[in-house]
Enzyme design. Structure first.
Site, short mmCIF file in Angstrom:
data_model
loop_
_atom_site.label_atom_id
_atom_site.label_comp_id
_atom_site.label_asym_id
_atom_site.label_seq_id
_atom_site.Cartn_x
_atom_site.Cartn_y
_atom_site.Cartn_z
N ARG A 1 -0.04 15.49 12.02
CA ARG A 1 0.93 14.71 11.32
C ARG A 1 1.02 16.19 9.70
NH1 ARG A 1 -0.86 8.36 10.34
NH2 ARG A 1 -1.30 9.17 8.31
N PRO A 2 1.73 16.85 10.41
CA PRO A 2 2.14 18.24 9.65
C PRO A 2 2.94 17.60 8.22
CG PRO A 2 3.68 18.26 11.65
CD PRO A 2 2.20 16.86 11.64
N ILE A 3 2.99 18.56 7.91
CA ILE A 3 3.63 18.82 5.85
C ILE A 3 4.59 19.36 6.40
CG2 ILE A 3 2.33 17.00 5.67
CD1 ILE A 3 0.98 19.92 3.31
N ASP A 4 4.95 19.71 7.49
CA ASP A 4 6.08 20.81 7.65
C ASP A 4 7.25 20.18 6.69
OD1 ASP A 4 6.08 19.57 9.41
OD2 ASP A 4 7.58 21.25 10.45
N ARG B 1 -4.80 9.78 2.91
CA ARG B 1 -3.95 10.81 3.14
C ARG B 1 -2.14 10.46 1.81
NH1 ARG B 1 -1.64 14.08 6.88
NH2 ARG B 1 0.20 13.64 7.42
N VAL C 1 6.36 7.28 17.06
CA VAL C 1 6.09 8.40 16.22
C VAL C 1 4.63 8.78 15.93
CG1 VAL C 1 6.06 8.09 13.36
CG2 VAL C 1 6.89 6.30 14.54
N ARG D 1 -9.21 0.66 3.31
CA ARG D 1 -8.34 1.38 2.85
C ARG D 1 -6.77 0.57 2.92
NH1 ARG D 1 -6.42 4.80 6.97
NH2 ARG D 1 -5.32 5.44 5.17
N LYS E 1 0.95 -1.77 -0.25
CA LYS E 1 0.20 0.33 -0.13
C LYS E 1 1.10 1.36 0.05
CE LYS E 1 -2.79 2.16 3.42
NZ LYS E 1 -1.28 3.52 3.61
N ASP F 1 3.33 1.00 12.19
CA ASP F 1 2.36 0.58 11.67
C ASP F 1 1.77 -1.09 11.75
OD1 ASP F 1 1.31 2.89 9.99
OD2 ASP F 1 2.05 2.32 7.48
#
Length: 431
Positions: free
Chosen positions: A122-125, A93, A329, A399, A22, A307
């Site tokens: 879960r920022p994408i900074d 996501r 994490v 998913r 995935k 995960d």
């Protein structure tokens, strides 16, 4: 309402074949945006996240043709649109990979913030930091992330990752593939799906070195051509079935895997008293005796994967002694604990640490999947429990797991899909 009904307490015997990864598929499919020609992608998993990302490409104007159940041809040559539809992108996501791919190809991208499981902040900074350092202006307005390369094309540079981020590493790789000059990613993540994305891009004509190490170098090229590529097996799907055998007992040959990718999971199961025999492209998992306690801390690869944290916790609920799980994490990965407690599990959570006191048995209960991996973990507890369990909100599970009911039924699990009228509808009808 669609739910899984599981009659537990039965050991598992037989064979399970693992589908494509995935986490690789949801990055490789957006990567086809960079290719001028037809990409044939093989070993694609039949999961809802993949369907969504393919639908997004079609909405942008890609020609997507199904060759067979696990193979698609994707041609993005004629796409001229870099604005991603909001309704689809907010469900997944991995929609953030579209930013790097579109920015690399068109010099601009308009993508809604990512959706998917809620696992805390879960920022994408780190993604944005990479794009900005390569010469992009990035702004969030009107519910969209707007990114635009100054001068129309990104420029290679050195990007140091403040934290090890899988998503940011892959996204910056995508952005750098067609950029001008050399991009160096330092403190890069090393997960197998990062290597798979690099291998896919290289097979189409990219120039990427160092994937799988903490320094990745991408020399931008003018164009990528079409070709054929097969996605690696899913490490987490394989680990989930390994955990299911550990919890329920029995002996299962798990096929179509890369055993090296599973070593971090195998090591913990062996510590707990599970027999794991590695073969060329399979692992034989056997558990006949009692499980013993262990401690687990999730870390970036090659450490124990976040995960797999809920699934290993499910097994530890039945292990003799006290186990400690430390989540290294995500902030919000223990939402499944209340569901486990319904089954008789003894778990205490303090921040990112869970203390699990093993019990003799779990008993069936009604459960609600709160995210993808938590839902998989609930299937594991239900398989091991005495009595009947019902799991709702199974769209989370679908998913990321292809044919999970068929695969588990094939090794002797008593699991089936049951469709019942929604409670709200029932009440309305009764009124």
């Amino acid at each position: 309402m669609t739910k899984y009904v599981i009659h537990g307490g039965k050991p598992l015997f037989g064979e399970i074949s693992i589908s494509g990864a995935k986490n690789a598929a949801v990055a490789i499919i957006p990567a086809t945006l960079l290719v001028d020609g037809v990409c044939r992608i093989e070993n694609i998993p039949q999961i809802s996240d993949v369907t969504l990302i393919l639908n997004i490409l079609q909405d942008l104007g890609a020609d997507v043709r199904t060759v067979n159940r696990t193979t698609v041809d994707i041609d993005c040559s004629h796409i001229h649109n870099s604005k991603v539809p909001e309704e689809l992108a907010r469900k997944i996501r991995a929609s953030y990979y579209l930013i790097g791919a579109l920015l690399s190809r068109f010099g601009s991208a308009e993508v809604p913030p990512p959706g998917g499981c809620d696992l805390g902040g879960r920022p994408i900074d780190q993604h944005i930091k990479g794009f900005v350092s390569m010469g992009a202006d990035v702004d969030v307005k009107g519910g969209y992330i707007h990114a635009k390369a100054k001068g129309g094309r990104l420029t290679g540079t050195t990007v140091y990752m403040d934290i090890v981020s899988v998503g940011a590493t892959m996204n910056i790789m995508l952005a750098a593939t067609l950029a001008e000059g050399l991009t160096v990613i330092e403190n890069a993540a090393k997960e197998p799906h990062i290597v798979d994305l690099a291998n896919f891009l290289n097979s189409m004509g990219a120039d990427i070195m160092g994937a799988g190490t903490d320094v990745i170098k991408i020399r931008g090229v003018e164009r990528l051509g079409g070709g054929m590529y097969s996605i690696i097996p899913d490490q987490i799907e394989a680990g989930t079935y390994m955990a299911a055998v550990a919890a329920a007992g029995g002996e299962v040959l798990i096929k179509n895997v890369i055993p090296k990718h599973l070593e971090c999971i195998t090591a913990k199961l062996v510590e707990m008293g599970v027999d794991v025999e590695e073969r060329d492209d399979a692992v034989l998992v056997r558990r006949t005796g009692k499980l013993t306690r262990t401690n687990v801390k999730t870390l970036p690869y090659p450490g124990f994967p976040t995960d797999m944290q809920p699934q290993i916790a499910a097994v530890l609920c039945l292990a003799q002694g006290t186990s400690v799980v430390t989540e290294g994490v995500w902030d919000n990965r223990y939402r499944y604990v209340d569901e486990f407690r319904r089954m008789g599990a003894q778990i205490q959570v303090d921040g990112k640490i869970a203390v699990i006191e093993g019990v003799e048995k779990l008993t069936g209960a009604r459960l609600r999947a709160c995210d993808l991996r938590a839902g998989a973990a609930m299937i594991i507890t239900a398989l091991a429990a005495q009595g009947t369990s019902e799991i709702s909100n199974i769209h989370h599970i679908e998913r990321g797991y292809e044919d999970i009911v068929r695969k588990l039924s094939g090794v002797g699990a008593d699991i089936r899909v049951v469709i019942t009228p929604d409670e709200e509808q029932s009440e309305a009808t009764a009124g």
